[in-house]
Write an enzyme that holds these catalytic residues in place. Structure first.
Site, PDB file in Angstrom:
ATOM      1  N   ASN A  61      39.079 -28.921  25.548  1.00 50.01           N
ATOM      2  CA  ASN A  61      39.721 -29.308  24.768  1.00 50.01           C
ATOM      3  C   ASN A  61      41.246 -30.097  26.025  1.00 50.01           C
ATOM      4  O   ASN A  61      40.841 -30.078  26.700  1.00 50.01           O
ATOM      5  CB  ASN A  61      40.729 -27.952  24.897  1.00 50.01           C
ATOM      6  CG  ASN A  61      41.348 -26.226  25.855  1.00 50.01           C
ATOM      7  OD1 ASN A  61      40.001 -26.685  26.578  1.00 50.01           O
ATOM      8  ND2 ASN A  61      41.838 -25.583  25.621  1.00 50.01           N
ATOM      9  N   ASN A  64      48.176 -31.451  23.671  1.00 54.19           N
ATOM     10  CA  ASN A  64      49.173 -32.579  24.012  1.00 54.19           C
ATOM     11  C   ASN A  64      50.487 -32.001  23.831  1.00 54.19           C
ATOM     12  O   ASN A  64      50.832 -31.101  22.948  1.00 54.19           O
ATOM     13  CB  ASN A  64      49.152 -33.604  22.503  1.00 54.19           C
ATOM     14  CG  ASN A  64      49.396 -34.903  22.338  1.00 54.19           C
ATOM     15  OD1 ASN A  64      51.437 -35.057  22.192  1.00 54.19           O
ATOM     16  ND2 ASN A  64      49.094 -35.771  23.140  1.00 54.19           N
ATOM     17  N   TYR A  67      52.296 -30.583  20.064  1.00 51.80           N
ATOM     18  CA  TYR A  67      50.525 -29.745  20.018  1.00 51.80           C
ATOM     19  C   TYR A  67      49.874 -29.874  18.843  1.00 51.80           C
ATOM     20  O   TYR A  67      48.630 -29.499  19.158  1.00 51.80           O
ATOM     21  CB  TYR A  67      51.491 -28.200  19.962  1.00 51.80           C
ATOM     22  CG  TYR A  67      52.654 -27.445  20.739  1.00 51.80           C
ATOM     23  CD1 TYR A  67      52.529 -28.305  22.147  1.00 51.80           C
ATOM     24  CD2 TYR A  67      52.256 -26.360  20.601  1.00 51.80           C
ATOM     25  CE1 TYR A  67      53.516 -27.342  22.963  1.00 51.80           C
ATOM     26  CE2 TYR A  67      53.315 -25.623  21.467  1.00 51.80           C
ATOM     27  CZ  TYR A  67      53.782 -26.044  22.837  1.00 51.80           C
ATOM     28  OH  TYR A  67      54.307 -25.647  23.909  1.00 51.80           O
ATOM     29  N   GLU A  74      35.648 -27.643  20.800  1.00 52.20           N
ATOM     30  CA  GLU A  74      34.102 -27.911  19.887  1.00 52.20           C
ATOM     31  C   GLU A  74      34.243 -28.880  19.537  1.00 52.20           C
ATOM     32  O   GLU A  74      33.331 -29.940  19.266  1.00 52.20           O
ATOM     33  CB  GLU A  74      33.986 -27.001  19.132  1.00 52.20           C
ATOM     34  CG  GLU A  74      33.976 -25.603  19.422  1.00 52.20           C
ATOM     35  CD  GLU A  74      34.642 -24.836  20.075  1.00 52.20           C
ATOM     36  OE1 GLU A  74      35.983 -25.771  20.141  1.00 52.20           O
ATOM     37  OE2 GLU A  74      35.329 -23.812  20.649  1.00 52.20           O
TER      38      GLU A  74
HETATM   39  N1  THU Z   1      40.787 -23.940  21.753  1.00 51.80           N
HETATM   40  C1  THU Z   1      39.732 -24.673  22.324  1.00 51.80           C
HETATM   41  O1  THU Z   1      39.343 -25.708  22.552  1.00 51.80           O
HETATM   42  N2  THU Z   1      38.431 -24.241  21.292  1.00 51.80           N
HETATM   43  C2  THU Z   1      38.661 -22.793  20.463  1.00 51.80           C
HETATM   44  O2  THU Z   1      37.157 -22.304  20.210  1.00 51.80           O
HETATM   45  C3  THU Z   1      39.537 -21.556  20.526  1.00 51.80           C
HETATM   46  C4  THU Z   1      41.178 -23.223  20.615  1.00 51.80           C
HETATM   47  C5  THU Z   1      41.815 -24.693  22.961  1.00 51.80           C
HETATM   48  C6  THU Z   1      42.850 -25.223  21.483  1.00 51.80           C
HETATM   49  C7  THU Z   1      43.664 -25.145  22.353  1.00 51.80           C
HETATM   50  O3  THU Z   1      43.908 -26.471  23.850  1.00 51.80           O
HETATM   51  C8  THU Z   1      43.970 -23.429  23.741  1.00 51.80           C
HETATM   52  O4  THU Z   1      42.349 -23.914  23.384  1.00 51.80           O
HETATM   53  C9  THU Z   1      45.101 -22.697  23.111  1.00 51.80           C
HETATM   54  O5  THU Z   1      44.985 -22.698  21.758  1.00 51.80           O
END
Ligand code: THU
Length: 160
Positions: A61, A64, A67, A74
């Protein structure tokens, strides 16, 4: 009135019950959490996609200050995989998340937007994807995105 029930199937497995390839994919997703950029949520997610050319692509992930401009692990992973190897179907996707100094105890569930992108990835290649959601206590394994996103919106609804 009648009830409409849609069943989904999830296998809960331990690391040792996975094949060597799946263990490798889980380890790659766990490793990818280290490259996460999550200064706002402090929630580091990693994903690893196994392609049908046997390449493993990883992503994390990337947040920024504005947000909504950030993106989940994924989607980073699948968009990168499809950008680099547009002709290779994604056979499997593993996801892991790290927060407060450790991996999550329970399997990390992908957000709704990511589920929709996983679905599109299956559709474009006409295949199903094995999904592995890592948790320290148990790992959830699903065969196909229909088990993650039942009653999904697909391109068939757009067909005239
Ligand atoms: N996030 C992911 O990258 N994948 C997930 O399956 C759930 C949430 C990230 C988005 C954000 O950067 C952080 O986790 C908190 O929500």
């Amino acid at each position: 009135m009648k009830d409409v029930q849609i069943d989904i199937r999830i296998n809960s497995v331990t690391y040792d019950e996975l094949s060597a390839k799946e263990q490798q994919l889980i380890n790659a997703a766990k490793d990818a959490t280290k490259n996460s950029y999550a200064p706002y949520s402090h929630f580091s997610v990693g994903a690893a996609a196994l392609l049908d050319n046997d390449v493993i692509v990883t992503g994390s992930n990337q947040e920024n200050a504005a947000y909504p401009s950030g993106i989940c692990a994924e989607r980073t992973t699948l968009f990168y995989a499809n950008s680099q190897y547009p002709d290779s179907a994604v056979r499997a996707l593993a996801v892991a998340a790290w927060t407060e100094g450790d991996f999550l105890e329970t399997p990390i569930p992908p957000c709704g937007a990511c589920r929709q992108v996983l679905l599109e990835t299956e559709k474009r290649f006409g295949t199903t994807m094995r999904i592995l959601l890592f948790g320290k206590k148990e790992i959830y394994v699903m065969e196909g995105v229909k088990n993650l996103l039942p009653l999904s919106f697909t391109t068939e609804y757009l067909a005239k």
